[in-house]
Write a protein that holds these residues in place. Structure first.
Motif, PDB file in Angstrom:
ATOM      1  N   THR A  54       2.844   2.570   9.357  1.00 12.14           N
ATOM      2  CA  THR A  54       3.689   2.698   8.164  1.00 12.14           C
ATOM      3  C   THR A  54       4.832   3.650   8.489  1.00 12.14           C
ATOM      4  O   THR A  54       4.938   4.167   9.610  1.00 12.14           O
ATOM      5  N   ILE A  55       5.657   3.915   7.491  1.00  8.91           N
ATOM      6  CA  ILE A  55       6.761   4.854   7.704  1.00  8.91           C
ATOM      7  C   ILE A  55       6.242   6.252   8.037  1.00  8.91           C
ATOM      8  O   ILE A  55       6.959   7.046   8.658  1.00  8.91           O
ATOM      9  N   SER A  76      -6.862   5.263  11.990  1.00  7.39           N
ATOM     10  CA  SER A  76      -6.228   5.051  13.293  1.00  7.39           C
ATOM     11  C   SER A  76      -4.734   5.312  13.286  1.00  7.39           C
ATOM     12  O   SER A  76      -4.121   5.510  14.343  1.00  7.39           O
ATOM     13  N   TYR A  77      -4.126   5.313  12.093  1.00  6.65           N
ATOM     14  CA  TYR A  77      -2.715   5.685  11.936  1.00  6.65           C
ATOM     15  C   TYR A  77      -2.659   6.826  10.928  1.00  6.65           C
ATOM     16  O   TYR A  77      -3.670   7.172  10.313  1.00  6.65           O
ATOM     17  N   LEU A  78      -1.506   7.407  10.733  1.00  4.63           N
ATOM     18  CA  LEU A  78      -1.434   8.616   9.915  1.00  4.63           C
ATOM     19  C   LEU A  78      -1.760   8.391   8.447  1.00  4.63           C
ATOM     20  O   LEU A  78      -2.158   9.321   7.755  1.00  4.63           O
ATOM     21  N   ALA A  79      -1.561   7.153   7.969  1.00  2.61           N
ATOM     22  CA  ALA A  79      -1.807   6.910   6.544  1.00  2.61           C
ATOM     23  C   ALA A  79      -2.681   5.689   6.305  1.00  2.61           C
ATOM     24  O   ALA A  79      -2.608   5.073   5.249  1.00  2.61           O
ATOM     25  N   ARG A 104      -1.550   7.674   0.358  1.00  3.70           N
ATOM     26  CA  ARG A 104      -1.831   8.212   1.694  1.00  3.70           C
ATOM     27  C   ARG A 104      -0.532   8.439   2.466  1.00  3.70           C
ATOM     28  O   ARG A 104      -0.383   9.446   3.171  1.00  3.70           O
ATOM     29  N   VAL A 105       0.407   7.505   2.344  1.00  2.00           N
ATOM     30  CA  VAL A 105       1.708   7.684   2.997  1.00  2.00           C
ATOM     31  C   VAL A 105       2.414   8.899   2.403  1.00  2.00           C
ATOM     32  O   VAL A 105       2.936   9.753   3.125  1.00  2.00           O
ATOM     33  N   ASN A 106       2.406   8.982   1.077  1.00  2.00           N
ATOM     34  CA  ASN A 106       3.055  10.118   0.407  1.00  2.00           C
ATOM     35  C   ASN A 106       2.395  11.437   0.786  1.00  2.00           C
ATOM     36  O   ASN A 106       3.069  12.466   0.933  1.00  2.00           O
ATOM     37  N   GLU A 107       1.087  11.402   0.923  1.00  2.24           N
ATOM     38  CA  GLU A 107       0.344  12.618   1.291  1.00  2.24           C
ATOM     39  C   GLU A 107       0.835  13.154   2.628  1.00  2.24           C
ATOM     40  O   GLU A 107       1.096  14.354   2.780  1.00  2.24           O
ATOM     41  N   TYR A 108       0.979  12.249   3.611  1.00  4.36           N
ATOM     42  CA  TYR A 108       1.456  12.701   4.921  1.00  4.36           C
ATOM     43  C   TYR A 108       2.906  13.161   4.855  1.00  4.36           C
ATOM     44  O   TYR A 108       3.255  14.223   5.405  1.00  4.36           O
TER      45      TYR A 108
END
Length: 207
Positions: free
Chosen positions: A141-142, A133-136, A71-75
């Motif tokens: 996260t970063i 609620s957050y981007l990832a 999910r982090v990588n996706e964003y």
């Protein structure tokens, strides 16, 4: 915030220090940021953040769980041609390019990039922040660090977030600011001074 030790090295872009022969040895693309970790030189903000989190085992910022990390990588992959592109180009069109060319930006160019920034912000509102609620995910996260920094570029240029149109974005930004204090305010001191200067000049033009 992460307790990762570092020694800051300021590069004054206004003085073109990133164009010096010394800096080109660090980053041949003449961009910031860059790090030198005991001789290991790395460029690109996303790569730097993931590297530091992996090395220092900061899984709360860059998860080790396969799905959460994805999910982090996706964003971070999405942002490059979306929020990062539109926000930074709007800032450059209004602030940087006019300063270099010594002439004001055209209304057409400003309107074009403002609309594209609004489109990217709509992506935050109705996609990323609609599903969590957050981007990832459901904790910071970063991805959120990168996202809010890109949002701050148009804001530094004197634009405002349409809070009625983007209530989730407003709420998310306030939470990220709160969770990253006092560092958030420290990092954005110069950009907020620029915003105040721009708003003052625009107000004077009206009157």
């Amino acid at each position: 915030m992460t307790s990762i030790p570092f020694q800051a090295k300021e590069i004054a872009l206004r003085k073109l220090q990133h164009m010096s022969d010394e800096y080109i040895q660090i980053n041949p693309f003449k961009k910031v940021p860059a790090i030198n970790d005991s001789g290991f030189i790395l460029t690109e903000s996303v790569a730097i953040l993931t590297y530091l989190c992996n090395k220092h085992k900061k899984s709360n910022w860059y998860p080790t769980d396969l799905h959460e990390q994805a999910r982090v990588n996706e964003y971070t992959h999405w942002q490059h041609l979306n929020l990062r592109l539109t926000g930074s180009t709007l800032f450059q069109t209004k602030v940087v390019i006019p300063a270099i060319k010594k002439q004001p930006p055209t209304d057409h160019e400003l309107e074009k990039w403002y609309k594209r920034w609004q489109g990217s912000t709509d992506g935050l509102e109705n996609v990323w922040l609609n599903r969590s609620s957050y981007l990832a995910g459901n904790h910071i996260t970063i991805a959120d660090l990168l996202g809010i920094c890109e949002m701050m570029q148009p804001i530094a240029a004197g634009y405002n977030l349409d809070t009625k149109k983007f209530p989730r974005v407003q709420d998310w930004m306030e939470r990220v600011k709160k969770e990253t204090q006092p560092y958030f305010d420290e990092v954005h001191v110069v950009s907020m001074r620029l915003r105040e200067k721009i708003l003052k000049e625009e107000k004077q033009k009206i009157y």
